[in-house]
Each structure stands twice: as structure tokens, then as C-alpha cells.
Enzyme design. Structure first.
Site, PDB file in Angstrom:
ATOM      1  N   GLU A 122      22.820 -29.618  -7.158  1.00 11.52           N
ATOM      2  CA  GLU A 122      23.326 -30.258  -5.943  1.00 11.52           C
ATOM      3  C   GLU A 122      24.853 -30.344  -5.978  1.00 11.52           C
ATOM      4  O   GLU A 122      25.521 -30.246  -4.947  1.00 11.52           O
ATOM      5  CB  GLU A 122      22.706 -31.653  -5.800  1.00 11.52           C
ATOM      6  CG  GLU A 122      21.219 -31.577  -5.447  1.00 11.52           C
ATOM      7  CD  GLU A 122      20.421 -32.778  -5.913  1.00 11.52           C
ATOM      8  OE1 GLU A 122      20.436 -33.068  -7.137  1.00 11.52           O
ATOM      9  OE2 GLU A 122      19.776 -33.422  -5.086  1.00 11.52           O
ATOM     10  N   ARG A 124       8.443 -44.725  -6.349  1.00 14.49           N
ATOM     11  CA  ARG A 124       8.114 -44.829  -4.914  1.00 14.49           C
ATOM     12  C   ARG A 124       6.686 -44.377  -4.661  1.00 14.49           C
ATOM     13  O   ARG A 124       6.206 -43.430  -5.301  1.00 14.49           O
ATOM     14  CB  ARG A 124       9.075 -43.968  -4.095  1.00 14.49           C
ATOM     15  CG  ARG A 124      10.452 -44.562  -3.961  1.00 14.49           C
ATOM     16  CD  ARG A 124      11.430 -43.614  -3.311  1.00 14.49           C
ATOM     17  NE  ARG A 124      12.332 -43.017  -4.288  1.00 14.49           N
ATOM     18  CZ  ARG A 124      13.155 -42.001  -4.057  1.00 14.49           C
ATOM     19  NH1 ARG A 124      13.168 -41.437  -2.861  1.00 14.49           N
ATOM     20  NH2 ARG A 124      13.933 -41.542  -5.003  1.00 14.49           N
ATOM     21  N   HIS A 176      16.508 -34.471   0.183  1.00 17.73           N
ATOM     22  CA  HIS A 176      16.701 -33.486  -0.894  1.00 17.73           C
ATOM     23  C   HIS A 176      17.295 -32.186  -0.344  1.00 17.73           C
ATOM     24  O   HIS A 176      17.100 -31.107  -0.909  1.00 17.73           O
ATOM     25  CB  HIS A 176      15.375 -33.175  -1.636  1.00 17.73           C
ATOM     26  CG  HIS A 176      14.938 -34.278  -2.535  1.00 17.73           C
ATOM     27  ND1 HIS A 176      13.616 -34.651  -2.687  1.00 17.73           N
ATOM     28  CD2 HIS A 176      15.653 -35.102  -3.341  1.00 17.73           C
ATOM     29  CE1 HIS A 176      13.539 -35.658  -3.526  1.00 17.73           C
ATOM     30  NE2 HIS A 176      14.747 -35.963  -3.938  1.00 17.73           N
ATOM     31  N   ARG A 196      27.456 -36.779  -2.294  1.00 21.88           N
ATOM     32  CA  ARG A 196      26.113 -36.669  -1.717  1.00 21.88           C
ATOM     33  C   ARG A 196      25.859 -37.963  -0.955  1.00 21.88           C
ATOM     34  O   ARG A 196      25.907 -39.054  -1.516  1.00 21.88           O
ATOM     35  CB  ARG A 196      25.075 -36.525  -2.830  1.00 21.88           C
ATOM     36  CG  ARG A 196      23.655 -36.552  -2.311  1.00 21.88           C
ATOM     37  CD  ARG A 196      22.675 -36.575  -3.447  1.00 21.88           C
ATOM     38  NE  ARG A 196      21.312 -36.597  -2.968  1.00 21.88           N
ATOM     39  CZ  ARG A 196      20.301 -37.116  -3.666  1.00 21.88           C
ATOM     40  NH1 ARG A 196      20.513 -37.656  -4.834  1.00 21.88           N
ATOM     41  NH2 ARG A 196      19.085 -37.092  -3.170  1.00 21.88           N
ATOM     42  N   ASN A 229      27.527 -38.075  -7.044  1.00 18.37           N
ATOM     43  CA  ASN A 229      26.206 -38.381  -6.518  1.00 18.37           C
ATOM     44  C   ASN A 229      25.850 -39.738  -7.098  1.00 18.37           C
ATOM     45  O   ASN A 229      25.377 -39.843  -8.224  1.00 18.37           O
ATOM     46  CB  ASN A 229      25.243 -37.281  -6.992  1.00 18.37           C
ATOM     47  CG  ASN A 229      23.818 -37.522  -6.569  1.00 18.37           C
ATOM     48  OD1 ASN A 229      23.492 -38.564  -6.011  1.00 18.37           O
ATOM     49  ND2 ASN A 229      22.960 -36.551  -6.847  1.00 18.37           N
TER      50      ASN A 229
END
Ligand code: ADP
Length: 398
Positions: A378, A240, A180, A92, A8
Site C-alpha cells: 500500500e 471484526r 482496502h 492512507r 498509514n
């Protein structure tokens, strides 16, 4: 014996894991993260028992490229392998656009198509794809598999994907996608394991890390989410902005004369917790500060999370469960308590002791909404997909 690697690769970190293939399934062998790439990269890896097995800093740290770090990582993985052989790498990939949802083998055509989506995920997609290319150079024959963060949201209802803009833009891909997805897929699977019949029912999952979003799930499927066209939408995040009056973007450019590039940098890298606090994008640093700006950044984060969670409840038609995950969601009892407090009208009652202890269930026995803390994984989701593809009919050999 065979093994697979998951990667990732982000702008300032690379998370990785090594899994051993078993006759039925796979087993985590080792994994970790290289952090602070670009400033002072350091690697820490743990084995399955959670013991640290490698810690490393690099000399001339700010000059080290992602490619160089991946090369070092690969060399280290080789020392871990013993008599095992890496047979595939799973990545990912943040954006799969409208066309790619299910995990798939990466070939030249897919790489070109994913390159075209870089403007939709400038913080992540270039690094995801650079890692694929770097590994292709290192091991040209090793199959690499893309697992898309947008995939879990692929079956959103058409209305949920629509932005209130002229229809022609939707046809050109300017629509809501959601992100996500690998994290939410893991949460959905865990909920199915816990409650096989209805996977928690009507659930809001809150992935609160550096990036942050919410997903409304019904019976384990995504039916709405706060991130949309890009991973900039929705909640306020580490750096962000999250959802913003679009008039602000116009004002910045037309009245203040900022270039599009400058606005992009502002919204992706200089806003959120960092922008409001003026101090840090890291929630722990904000808690540790007594500056009023740090407190205000935390207040706004909580306000945005509760407000946007409330906004998902009409689509769900009620609320049975709430799940916290990722760095803040899994560890920060204070933020969890404050979000739950703001949603008490929706039937959430928190057990303060369980919450302080980061317990698996943190709601009271008589809470209408069952509130859980579920660590995300993940990497395990990526590993699952890679193993499924390897074992699917025909396999993945090129
Ligand atoms: P990423 O999106 O990079 O994977 P993480 O899921 O690791 O991010 O989350 C990073 C965020 O989690 C940071 O704001 C960090 O401060 C916060 N965090 C991590 N551990 C804790 C903790 N023990 N208490 C509070 N916040 C934490």
C-alpha cells in the site's frame, strides 16, 4: 535531493516508508512499522536491502500518544535524510465517502469533510486524521496528500453500491463503498504488469490481514467487493465480525440492553477470530493453540472466505484468477489450501508444494483458475500518487 514519506496510521500501528525521488519515479529507501501502540509500542525499520536498521521500544509505553510516536518517527526520518529534503507526505485515509476518490492535497476544508466520515470508519479514520494534524503541527508548510482506501471502488456500478433499504437513505450516503482499495490497486497493477492485455481477466483478490476483504476485479477494475458501507462488512476478521444478520444488532440493543457504543466495541474490537476463539485475533497464535475454540475460529474464517468468494463469481461471470495477499494471504499456506479446497468446484487446483513454499503461482499447470500470491504494498501505491501529484501540472505547493 528530495524525498517523500508515506504514513498509514491505525489504532494500534503506524506503518511508514521513506522514498527518494528520482528524475523518473522514486526509490524505496527505508520503512517499517510501529506496533502495539497503547500497550507496548515497538518500532522496527528496514532499509531497501531488507536489513533491520532501527529497533526501538519506548519507556512508560502505555502512556505514549500517537502524536509523540509520530514526533519520534519524524525525528528519526530526519536522521535518515542526509542531504535530502522531505517535500510531501502521503497518507492512507480509509474513507473518502462519495465525494473523494482521487488522491488530493489536504487542506482545512478536506479535513473537515473527512472528520464527518469518522463514524463510518471509527477504527481507522480518527487515527488517519490525527496523524495529518500532528504532522501539520510539526511541519506546517509540508504538503500532505490523502489517498483513499475507498477510491479504487469509486466506479462500482450503481446496483453494486445499493443497499436494500429505502432510496432516501442511499441519497444520504448510506450505500456500499468498499475498502482496502490501495491494496487492490497494487494487485491490479501487478496483474497488469504480468498480463498487460487483460490484467488476469476475471479475478478475485483476497486481502487477508487483520482486516480482511475480497475484491472481484474484471480487467483490473473493481466490480464488487465484500466490504460495504463500513469496513465491518464482509469477511470475518481479526477482531471484526464481518457480515452479520442485522437482527443480531437489534437484539443486542433492544433485548440485551447494550448501548450503541457497546455494540460498536463488540463488533469492531471483540468479535471475529478473537471473539470466536476467546484467545487471540492473530492467526499464528490460533494455529499454535490446541484449544477447540481456536480450531473453530479458523474453520469459520475459512468457511466465510470461501462462501463470500463464491458469492462474487456470478457478478464476475466466471473465474480466471485468484490472488492471495496481506499477512495471512501471503504467509499462511494452510488457510490458502483450505480456501482453495472449498473452491475446487470453481476450477481451482492447488499445487501443494508451491503453496507450502509461498511461491508466486500456487495453482497446478492444468488448474482452470490461476492462483497467485502477490505481496501487497500500500505504501508504494501512496508514493506513486504523491509523486504523480507533485509532478502534475502546477504541482502541489501551497
Ligand atoms: P494489518 O491488517 O494489520 O496490516 P497484516 O496484513 O499484517 O495485518 O496481517 C496480520 C495477520 O497476518 C495476523 O492474523 C497474523 O497472524 C497473520 N500472519 C502474519 N504472518 C503470518 C504467517 N507467517 N503465518 C500465518 N499468519 C501470519
Amino acid at each position: 535531493m528530495k524525498a517523500i514519506v508515506t504514513l498509514n496510521a491505525g489504532s494500534s500501528s503506524i506503518k511508514f516508508a521513506l522514498y527518494e525521488l528520482l528524475p523518473h519515479g522514486f526509490r524505496f529507501d527505508a520503512g517499517g512499522k510501529i506496533e502495539e501502540i497503547g500497550t507496548a509500542p515497538r518500532l522496527r525499520a528496514r532499509n531497501a536491502a531488507g536489513e533491520v536498521i532501527l529497533e526501538r521500544d519506548w519507556q512508560q509505553a502505555n502512556a505514549i500518544s500517537h502524536e509523540h510516536l509520530l514526533e519520534d518517527l519524524f525525528a528519526w526520518a530526519a536522521t535518515q535524510l542526509g542531504d535530502r529534503e522531505i517535500v510531501a507526505i502521503g497518507h492512507r485515509i480509509v474513507h473518502g465517502g462519495s465525494d473523494f476518490a482521487a488522491p488530493r492535497l489536504i487542506d482545512d476544508a478536506l479535513l473537515d469533510a473527512l472528520d464527518a466520515l469518522i463514524p463510518l470508519a471509527p477504527l481507522h479514520q480518527p487515527h488517519n486524521l490525527a496523524a495529518v494534524r500532528a504532522l501539520r503541527a510539526l511541519a506546517p508548510h509540508l504538503p500532505q496528500i490523502a489517498c483513499f482506501d475507498t477510491g479504487f471502488h469509486h466506479d462500482l456500478a450503481p446496483l453494486t453500491t445499493r443497499l436494500p433499504l429505502p432510496r432516501s437513505l442511499h441519497e444520504r450516503g448510506i450505500r456500499r463503498y468498499g475498502f482496502h482499495g490501495l491494496s487492490y490497486e497494487h494487485i491490479a497493477k501487478r496483474l497488469r504488469d504480468i498480463e498487460p492485455t487483460h490484467a488476469g481477466g476475471r479475478v478475485i483478490a483476497a486481502h487477508l490481514g487483520n482486516g480482511a476483504s475480497l475484491c472481484a476485479m474484471r480487467e483490473g477494475k473493481s466490480i464488487d467487493t465484500t466490504m460495504g458501507f463500513t469496513a465491518l462488512d464482509g469477511l470475518m476478521m481479526g477482531t471484526r465480525s464481518g457480515a452479520l444478520d442485522p437482527g443480531v444488532v437489534l437484539h443486542l440493543q433492544i433485548q440485551l440492553g447494550m448501548s450503541a457504543q457497546e455494540v460498536e466495541t463488540l463488533l469492531y474490537r471483540q468479535s471475529g477470530l478473537l471473539g470466536v476463539s476467546g484467545l487471540s485475533n492473530d492467526m499464528r497464535a490460533l494455529h499454535a493453540s490446541d484449544a477447540p475454540e481456536a480450531a473453530e475460529a479458523i474453520d469459520l474464517f475459512v468457511r466465510q472466505a470461501a462462501r463470500q468468494a463464491a458469492g462474487l463469481i456470478p457478478t464476475l461471470g466466471g473465474l480466471d484468477g485468484f490472488v492471495f495477499t496481506a499477512g495471512i494471504g501471503e504467509n499462511d499456506a494452510c488457510i490458502r489450501a483450505r480456501i482453495c479446497e472449498s473452491l475446487s468446484w470453481a476450477g481451482i487446483a492447488l499445487d501443494a508444494d508451491a503453496n507450502e513454499a509461498n511461491a508466486a503461482v500456487i495453482s497446478t499447470g492444468d488448474s482452470k483458475v490461476l492462483v497467485r500470491v502477490i505481496p501487497t504494498d500500500e505504501e508504494a501505491v501512496i508514493a506513486h500518487h504523491v509523486v504523480d501529484l507533485i509532478r502534475s501540472e502546477g504541482g502541489i505547493s501551497r
